[in-house]
Design a protein around this motif. Structure first.
Motif, PDB file in Angstrom:
ATOM      1  N   GLY A   1       0.819  -1.114  -0.043  1.00  0.00           N
ATOM      2  CA  GLY A   1       0.188   0.108  -0.013  1.00  0.00           C
ATOM      3  C   GLY A   1       0.711   1.666   0.126  1.00  0.00           C
ATOM      4  N   ILE A   2       1.998   1.130   0.556  1.00  0.00           N
ATOM      5  CA  ILE A   2       2.736   3.103   0.451  1.00  0.00           C
ATOM      6  C   ILE A   2       3.935   2.177   1.236  1.00  0.00           C
ATOM      7  N   PHE A   3       4.463   1.449   0.430  1.00  0.00           N
ATOM      8  CA  PHE A   3       6.121   1.190   0.363  1.00  0.00           C
ATOM      9  C   PHE A   3       6.454   0.801  -1.630  1.00  0.00           C
ATOM     10  N   TRP A   4       7.587   1.584  -1.636  1.00  0.00           N
ATOM     11  CA  TRP A   4       7.976   1.619  -3.087  1.00  0.00           C
ATOM     12  C   TRP A   4       8.657   0.097  -3.168  1.00  0.00           C
ATOM     13  N   SER A   5       8.239  -0.972  -4.187  1.00  0.00           N
ATOM     14  CA  SER A   5       8.414  -2.120  -4.199  1.00  0.00           C
ATOM     15  C   SER A   5      10.331  -2.610  -4.089  1.00  0.00           C
ATOM     16  N   ARG A   6       9.993  -3.565  -3.951  1.00  0.00           N
ATOM     17  CA  ARG A   6      12.075  -3.957  -3.816  1.00  0.00           C
ATOM     18  C   ARG A   6      12.943  -3.846  -5.194  1.00  0.00           C
ATOM     19  N   GLU A   7      11.813  -4.268  -6.470  1.00  0.00           N
ATOM     20  CA  GLU A   7      12.369  -4.078  -7.797  1.00  0.00           C
ATOM     21  C   GLU A   7      12.920  -3.158  -7.498  1.00  0.00           C
ATOM     22  N   LEU A   8      11.777  -1.721  -7.731  1.00  0.00           N
ATOM     23  CA  LEU A   8      11.983  -0.458  -8.395  1.00  0.00           C
ATOM     24  C   LEU A   8      12.729  -0.154  -7.387  1.00  0.00           C
ATOM     25  N   GLU A   9      13.243   0.109  -6.139  1.00  0.00           N
ATOM     26  CA  GLU A   9      14.416   0.700  -5.447  1.00  0.00           C
ATOM     27  C   GLU A   9      15.323   0.230  -6.063  1.00  0.00           C
ATOM     28  N   GLU A  10      15.519  -1.163  -6.276  1.00  0.00           N
ATOM     29  CA  GLU A  10      16.975  -2.422  -6.746  1.00  0.00           C
ATOM     30  C   GLU A  10      17.425  -1.126  -7.985  1.00  0.00           C
ATOM     31  N   ARG A  11      16.629  -0.395  -9.111  1.00  0.00           N
ATOM     32  CA  ARG A  11      16.782   0.283 -10.167  1.00  0.00           C
ATOM     33  C   ARG A  11      17.596   1.598  -9.466  1.00  0.00           C
ATOM     34  N   VAL A  12      17.048   1.955  -8.884  1.00  0.00           N
ATOM     35  CA  VAL A  12      17.374   3.542  -8.579  1.00  0.00           C
ATOM     36  C   VAL A  12      19.089   3.384  -8.800  1.00  0.00           C
ATOM     37  N   PRO A  13      19.754   4.796  -8.845  1.00  0.00           N
ATOM     38  CA  PRO A  13      20.887   4.717  -9.041  1.00  0.00           C
ATOM     39  C   PRO A  13      22.318   4.760  -7.886  1.00  0.00           C
ATOM     40  N   PRO A  14      23.179   3.948  -7.687  1.00  0.00           N
ATOM     41  CA  PRO A  14      24.191   4.071  -6.386  1.00  0.00           C
ATOM     42  C   PRO A  14      24.246   5.388  -5.778  1.00  0.00           C
ATOM     43  N   GLY A  15      24.244   6.575  -6.787  1.00  0.00           N
ATOM     44  CA  GLY A  15      24.675   7.675  -6.117  1.00  0.00           C
ATOM     45  C   GLY A  15      26.235   7.550  -5.806  1.00  0.00           C
ATOM     46  N   PHE A  16      26.121   8.288  -4.380  1.00  0.00           N
ATOM     47  CA  PHE A  16      27.212   8.421  -3.595  1.00  0.00           C
ATOM     48  C   PHE A  16      27.956   7.089  -2.630  1.00  0.00           C
ATOM     49  N   ALA A  17      29.257   6.367  -2.977  1.00  0.00           N
ATOM     50  CA  ALA A  17      28.545   5.141  -2.636  1.00  0.00           C
ATOM     51  C   ALA A  17      29.331   5.365  -1.163  1.00  0.00           C
ATOM     52  N   ALA A  18      29.053   4.617  -0.620  1.00  0.00           N
ATOM     53  CA  ALA A  18      29.444   4.799   1.145  1.00  0.00           C
ATOM     54  C   ALA A  18      31.705   4.715   1.062  1.00  0.00           C
ATOM     55  N   GLU A  19      31.731   4.161   1.072  1.00  0.00           N
ATOM     56  CA  GLU A  19      33.058   3.483   0.657  1.00  0.00           C
ATOM     57  C   GLU A  19      34.247   5.107  -0.063  1.00  0.00           C
TER      58      GLU A  19
END
Length: 422
Positions: free
Chosen positions: A108-126
């Protein structure tokens, strides 16, 4: 017949007028700051560098760049970019998301796991940690005007070949807000959307600044001032707000909530961007940042087309990842001006009813433990060596942060209840 002369005004009306003007000063000063930011668009910008993955993980020398110049485009140079820029494809192409039942939303209110995996990673922590360590050890090889916003800021080339925007605040709370916002993003699990940022002490006779001693004299920076060093990022483009925050917000119309029911059939690229926008709006509400989408909404009163142009302090990488730039209005400065800006920030928050599950989980934990300020303080002190130079939130500001976390938690619970009725 002689006309009677009007008596001069007495002291009481004059005193009332003076008090009225003094009361209006904070709001006038804030509007002036916004106008100054837009005026900075006229400054000459460094030329774009060669293409690459965000262009930040390697030094300019490794990318084959010449010794000078820059590469980042800021929103100030791109305010005139047409709305078509918002249609650039993000990672994942134009296909539909094939989540359970074809829905981009779960429970109902959370983006799907598959969709979140498509989000570009941005600035990786390491990678961010490696740059921060190098930047703190490097000397400043040169300072250039332009490309980093206000005329008091500079683009620095460091001795390791990398570049950074050096921000000098009009007052120290702006640099404090930048630093605290960066580390709050870490507490919330969204720091990969912000460029790595470290504090530095201006010491003209110190080893770090020795090569640019003459440039420091011309900058009018105060000796001993704390500035921020933010990693320079190449190949960024402007971002125009998508529905329901884009052109639909004009004309006095009420913002329509972003919810699961309105996402069917949207292309994957647009959904990937909306995932990032949901985090951005939640983040800006918690920090009371008025210098991004809120400033665009504020400008609607004299510019009805402002929502069709670039969003302040928000840029997009080549892979579609959003970059939350220039967060100095957050927390400290923003909390002083809640009465002025919350009429814009609250409706923006209420316009989001789909969230990253990890973000909602962290908000719930900070709400349950009532630990928002404590977690921020712990992270800030552990990761920023110069934290004591600027200090932390006041007791009142810490209370405001917790109250805003609680408000976001209640809003998420309301969205969950609404989704259960459908």
């Amino acid at each position: 017949m002689k006309r009677a002369r009007r008596a001069p005004p007495g002291p009481l009306p004059l005193l009332g007028l003076v008090l009225l003007l003094l009361g209006a000063l904070p709001g006038l000063w804030t509007v002036l700051l916004l106008l100054l930011r837009r005026e900075a668009a006229a400054q000459p910008q460094p030329q774009p560098g060669p293409a690459g993955r965000w262009g930040w993980e390697r030094s300019p020398a490794a990318r084959g760049e010449p010794g000078g110049g820059g590469g980042q485009k800021t929103f100030r140079a791109l305010l005139a970019v047409p709305a078509a820029a918002a249609g650039r494809e993000a990672r994942g192409g134009e296909g539909r998301v094939a989540a359970a039942g074809g829905s981009p939303v779960e429970r109902g209110i959370f983006w799907s796991r598959e969709l979140e995996e498509r989000v570009p990673p941005g600035f990786a922590a390491e990678e961010a940690a490696a740059w921060l360590a190098a930047a703190r050890a490097a000397r400043v090889a040169s300072l250039e005007r332009g490309g980093c916003g206000r005329s008091s800021n500079r683009l620095a080339r460091l001795s390791d070949g990398s570049r950074a925007c050096v921000r000098y605040g009009i007052n120290p709370e702006q640099i404090q807000g930048e630093a605290l916002s960066y580390h709050l993003a870490g507490v919330l699990g969204m720091q990969e959307r912000l460029p790595p940022m470290a504090l530095a002490l201006v010491e003209a006779r110190g080893r770090r600044w020795e090569p640019v001693r003459e440039e420091l004299r011309g900058s009018h920076w105060a000796e001993g001032a704390v500035v921020s060093l933010t990693r320079w990022v190449d190949n960024l483009t402007a971002v125009v707000a998508p529905p329901p925050w884009g052109a639909e917000a004009g004309g006095g119309r009420r913002l329509q909530p972003l919810s699961a029911g309105g996402l069917g059939g949207l292309p994957a690229a647009q959904l990937v961007e909306l995932v990032q926008w949901s985090d951005l709006i939640l983040f800006d509400y918690l920090t009371a940042n008025f210098d991004r989408l809120v400033s665009n909404l504020f400008s609607l009163q004299w510019d009805p087309r402002v929502m069709r142009r670039a969003t302040s302090n928000l840029l997009r990488g080549p892979d579609g990842g959003l970059v939350f730039m220039d967060n100095e209005a957050g927390l400290v400065h923003g909390y002083r001006l809640l009465a002025m800006w919350d009429p814009y920030n609250e409706p923006l928050l209420r316009s989001v009813c789909v969230f990253r599950e990890g973000t909602a989980r962290r908000v719930a934990e900070l709400h349950r433990r009532r630990s928002a300020a404590a977690e921020l303080r712990r992270r800030y002190r552990a990761r920023e060596p110069l934290w004591a130079r600027l200090g932390f939130l006041s007791e009142r500001q810490a209370e405001l942060l917790q109250a805003r976390v609680d408000f976001v938690h209640r809003h998420i619970a309301h969205c969950r209840a609404q989704a259960a009725l459908l």
